[in-house]
Design a protein around this motif. Structure first.
Motif: not given
Length: 262
Positions: A98-118
């Motif tokens: 399957a193809s791996i999606p390539t996404l660019s981060p949005p400029n604005q965010l107003n919903e819950t999200a997760v950040v993973l560091d290392n």
């Protein structure tokens, strides 16, 4: 439907590279989804794979036969060749390319999200993604040092969660977070054993950004400085800290609980 019986076949050699090399998967922007459940989830949420690959014997399996009938590009390998590709012991005999999606981060965010560091452990990342999807979270931002979210091991641990998420890999987390912190548009939360308030005391009935760091070292100092609130997860016993995937699950579902109690 194509049949391959020779290890000298050019397509088989390409598949072997994808199955064994993370570098080859990155270069081709392709990954391996091994097993019936992942393949079913991909067809349901993401559409057609590049290839549906099955072993000769597995065609007799009703679930495999159904997936084979639904896939537009199918390859049947002799059992011996298939075993050279599969990374799952005693598997049922099917995987998707399957193809791996390539996404660019949005400029604005107003919903819950997760950040993973290392984060380094594929099982932790897959489990965390599964919990995030189950909690209704859509956006996950991964630092360049985090293990590839689309590696076969992370995919197996995620159990189909990937196809319900928007995963932004190789994200410059500071460049993404700093504008959000500067505008105060969304709270940024980090767990810390030194925090005064617990996850059960903070207001989670609102969109937040959850940050989780390396299994041993935690978040970098720079990212910890981005946190607008720090929280702790109270626990008993003499265990110093919780597994990062368990920690994340507690946070996500406390947020779900508070939203349901509203």
């Amino acid at each position: 439907m194509k049949h391959i019986t020779s290890r000298e076949n050019a397509l088989f050699k390409e598949l072997k590279q994808l199955a064994s090399s993370s570098q080859a998967r990155r270069k081709a922007a392709l990954t391996i989804l091994d097993g019936v459940h992942l393949c079913q989830a991909y067809l349901e949420h993401s559409g057609q794979p590049v290839w549906c690959v099955v072993s000769e014997t597995s065609q007799q399996n009703p679930e495999v036969a159904a997936l084979l009938a639904s896939a537009e590009n199918a390859l049947v390998l002799s059992d011996g060749l298939y075993e050279q590709l599969s990374q799952v012991e005693h598997g049922v005999g099917i995987f998707f390319v399957a193809s791996i999606p390539t996404l660019s981060p949005p400029n604005q965010l107003n919903e819950t999200a997760v950040v993973l560091d290392n984060l380094q452990d594929p099982g932790n990342v897959g489990s965390l993604l599964r919990s995030a999807a189950a909690a209704g979270i859509e956006h996950v931002f991964c630092s360049p040092g985090t293990v590839s979210a689309w590696s076969p091991k992370v995919l197996r641990a995620g159990m189909g969660a990937h196809f319900l998420l928007r995963i932004y890999e190789n994200t410059d987390l500071l460049s993404f977070l700093n504008p959000l912190v500067a505008t105060g548009s969304i709270p940024v939360l980090a767990t810390s054993s030194y925090a005064a308030q617990t996850v059960y005391q903070v207001n989670l009935n609102r969109p937040v950004i959850w940050m989780f760091g390396h299994e041993g070292q935690g978040l970098s100092d720079q990212l910890m400085d981005c946190a607008t609130e720090q929280i702790t997860i109270p626990h008993q016993g003499k265990i110093e800290s919780l597994n990062v995937a368990a920690c994340a699950a507690i946070c996500f579902f406390e947020q779900v609980r508070q939203s349901l109690d509203d």
